[in-house]
Design a protein around this motif. Structure first.
Motif, mmCIF file in Angstrom:
data_model
loop_
_atom_site.group_PDB
_atom_site.id
_atom_site.type_symbol
_atom_site.label_atom_id
_atom_site.label_comp_id
_atom_site.label_asym_id
_atom_site.label_seq_id
_atom_site.Cartn_x
_atom_site.Cartn_y
_atom_site.Cartn_z
ATOM 1 N N PHE A 50 0.796 -1.224 0.000
ATOM 2 C CA PHE A 50 0.000 0.000 0.000
ATOM 3 C C PHE A 50 0.835 1.284 0.000
ATOM 4 O O PHE A 50 0.415 2.282 -0.575
ATOM 5 C CB PHE A 50 -0.981 0.016 1.172
ATOM 6 C CG PHE A 50 -2.268 -0.683 0.877
ATOM 7 C CD1 PHE A 50 -3.256 -0.058 0.145
ATOM 8 C CD2 PHE A 50 -2.478 -1.980 1.314
ATOM 9 C CE1 PHE A 50 -4.442 -0.694 -0.136
ATOM 10 C CE2 PHE A 50 -3.664 -2.636 1.031
ATOM 11 C CZ PHE A 50 -4.650 -1.995 0.302
ATOM 12 N N VAL A 51 1.989 1.285 0.622
ATOM 13 C CA VAL A 51 2.792 2.516 0.704
ATOM 14 C C VAL A 51 3.212 3.014 -0.684
ATOM 15 O O VAL A 51 3.008 4.191 -0.997
ATOM 16 C CB VAL A 51 3.994 2.344 1.661
ATOM 17 C CG1 VAL A 51 4.964 3.503 1.537
ATOM 18 C CG2 VAL A 51 3.501 2.220 3.094
ATOM 19 N N ALA A 53 1.726 2.546 -3.418
ATOM 20 C CA ALA A 53 0.497 2.986 -4.089
ATOM 21 C C ALA A 53 0.124 4.412 -3.703
ATOM 22 O O ALA A 53 -0.397 5.164 -4.529
ATOM 23 C CB ALA A 53 -0.642 2.033 -3.767
ATOM 24 N N LEU A 54 0.406 4.804 -2.482
ATOM 25 C CA LEU A 54 0.110 6.173 -2.062
ATOM 26 C C LEU A 54 0.926 7.199 -2.838
ATOM 27 O O LEU A 54 0.515 8.344 -2.995
ATOM 28 C CB LEU A 54 0.360 6.335 -0.562
ATOM 29 C CG LEU A 54 -0.572 5.564 0.354
ATOM 30 C CD1 LEU A 54 -0.126 5.718 1.802
ATOM 31 C CD2 LEU A 54 -2.011 6.021 0.180
ATOM 32 N N PHE A 55 2.085 6.807 -3.325
ATOM 33 C CA PHE A 55 2.936 7.721 -4.093
ATOM 34 C C PHE A 55 2.668 7.663 -5.596
ATOM 35 O O PHE A 55 2.966 8.615 -6.309
ATOM 36 C CB PHE A 55 4.408 7.423 -3.825
ATOM 37 C CG PHE A 55 4.869 7.863 -2.474
ATOM 38 C CD1 PHE A 55 5.269 9.181 -2.261
ATOM 39 C CD2 PHE A 55 4.890 6.985 -1.406
ATOM 40 C CE1 PHE A 55 5.677 9.599 -1.010
ATOM 41 C CE2 PHE A 55 5.307 7.396 -0.159
ATOM 42 C CZ PHE A 55 5.698 8.704 0.045
ATOM 43 N N VAL A 59 -5.198 9.125 -9.188
ATOM 44 C CA VAL A 59 -6.535 9.433 -8.683
ATOM 45 C C VAL A 59 -7.302 10.254 -9.724
ATOM 46 O O VAL A 59 -8.478 10.027 -9.959
ATOM 47 C CB VAL A 59 -6.457 10.190 -7.335
ATOM 48 C CG1 VAL A 59 -7.829 10.608 -6.862
ATOM 49 C CG2 VAL A 59 -5.756 9.349 -6.298
ATOM 50 N N ARG A 72 -2.029 12.071 -7.508
ATOM 51 C CA ARG A 72 -1.858 10.832 -6.764
ATOM 52 C C ARG A 72 -2.158 11.136 -5.306
ATOM 53 O O ARG A 72 -2.180 12.303 -4.918
ATOM 54 C CB ARG A 72 -0.437 10.319 -6.962
ATOM 55 C CG ARG A 72 -0.145 10.120 -8.472
ATOM 56 C CD ARG A 72 1.270 9.772 -8.755
ATOM 57 N NE ARG A 72 2.169 10.889 -8.508
ATOM 58 C CZ ARG A 72 3.471 10.855 -8.755
ATOM 59 N NH1 ARG A 72 4.022 9.790 -9.244
ATOM 60 N NH2 ARG A 72 4.224 11.895 -8.504
ATOM 61 N N PRO A 73 -2.422 10.144 -4.458
ATOM 62 C CA PRO A 73 -2.833 10.430 -3.081
ATOM 63 C C PRO A 73 -1.896 11.357 -2.307
ATOM 64 O O PRO A 73 -2.367 12.217 -1.572
ATOM 65 C CB PRO A 73 -2.897 9.045 -2.431
ATOM 66 C CG PRO A 73 -3.237 8.139 -3.562
ATOM 67 C CD PRO A 73 -2.507 8.709 -4.748
ATOM 68 N N LEU A 74 -0.586 11.211 -2.457
ATOM 69 C CA LEU A 74 0.332 12.037 -1.676
ATOM 70 C C LEU A 74 1.082 13.085 -2.490
ATOM 71 O O LEU A 74 1.722 13.951 -1.907
ATOM 72 C CB LEU A 74 1.358 11.146 -0.952
ATOM 73 C CG LEU A 74 0.797 10.208 0.113
ATOM 74 C CD1 LEU A 74 1.915 9.380 0.736
ATOM 75 C CD2 LEU A 74 0.041 10.975 1.179
ATOM 76 N N ARG A 75 1.027 12.986 -3.804
ATOM 77 C CA ARG A 75 1.797 13.909 -4.641
ATOM 78 C C ARG A 75 1.071 14.190 -5.941
ATOM 79 O O ARG A 75 0.220 13.416 -6.354
ATOM 80 C CB ARG A 75 3.165 13.307 -4.977
ATOM 81 C CG ARG A 75 3.991 13.015 -3.778
ATOM 82 C CD ARG A 75 5.232 12.202 -4.027
ATOM 83 N NE ARG A 75 5.847 12.347 -5.318
ATOM 84 C CZ ARG A 75 7.000 11.797 -5.638
ATOM 85 N NH1 ARG A 75 7.655 11.091 -4.766
ATOM 86 N NH2 ARG A 75 7.513 11.956 -6.835
ATOM 87 N N LEU A 106 -4.685 -1.525 -7.231
ATOM 88 C CA LEU A 106 -4.984 -0.085 -7.139
ATOM 89 C C LEU A 106 -4.690 0.640 -8.444
ATOM 90 O O LEU A 106 -4.227 1.763 -8.468
ATOM 91 C CB LEU A 106 -4.240 0.553 -5.966
ATOM 92 C CG LEU A 106 -4.733 0.100 -4.597
ATOM 93 C CD1 LEU A 106 -3.788 0.584 -3.506
ATOM 94 C CD2 LEU A 106 -6.140 0.594 -4.339
#
Length: 161
Positions: A50-51, A53-55, A59, A72-75, A106
């Protein structure tokens, strides 16, 4: 500014749910049965999936007067319109190779290679909603979002400015 959501394919949703549920259930089962080290290892595997994927998980895709944005979720990755050489409709084929990428967990994101396209970075949820950005330096990005044809045409129209 135009912004469109990335929608995951049915395969991506099923793969993500099955993987997450199975690893969570297996981890809980291990903890309840005293297998603490194994439970921690499995929980760590889930976290390791999952980590990244957050980068990298896309989205949404946006375009304004100066940049194409990959949200993207964090950037947010921004590609200046001045660096884009072309925009083409070019869905990926089943002959793609994952170099360092997610092939459905994802979404589809990371570095891929295809015989007809070469190496490219992918940020999409459904192969049927994709377009290819080729930069002047040769880098390629396979992007996808809802109304991909409209997004590609909008980007093309802003390249002429």
């Amino acid at each position: 500014m135009m912004k469109r959501r990335v929608e995951l394919s049915t395969w991506s949703v099923i793969l993500t749910l099955i993987t997450a549920v199975l690893l969570c259930a297996l981890s809980v089962y291990c903890f309840r049965n005293g297998e603490i080290v194994l439970g921690i290892t499995i929980a760590g595997m889930l976290l390791a999936m999952f980590v990244p994927a957050l980068f990298y998980m896309p989205v949404s895709i946006s375009v304004d007067d100066h940049n194409v944005g990959i949200h993207r979720p964090l950037r947010i990755k921004e590609i200046p319109l001045s660096e884009i050489a072309s925009v083409d409709f070019c869905p990926p084929t089943m002959g793609e190779y994952r170099i360092c990428a997610s092939g459905g967990f994802l979404g589809y994101w990371g570095l891929f290679s295809e015989r007809s396209i070469g190496r490219y970075f992918a940020y999409y949820g459904r192969a049927s909603e994709t377009f290819l950005l080729t930069l002047k330096n040769g880098r390629k990005y396979m992007l996808g979002c809802r109304d991909a044809a409209l997004m590609a045409e909008t980007i093309k129209s802003r390249l002429g400015d």
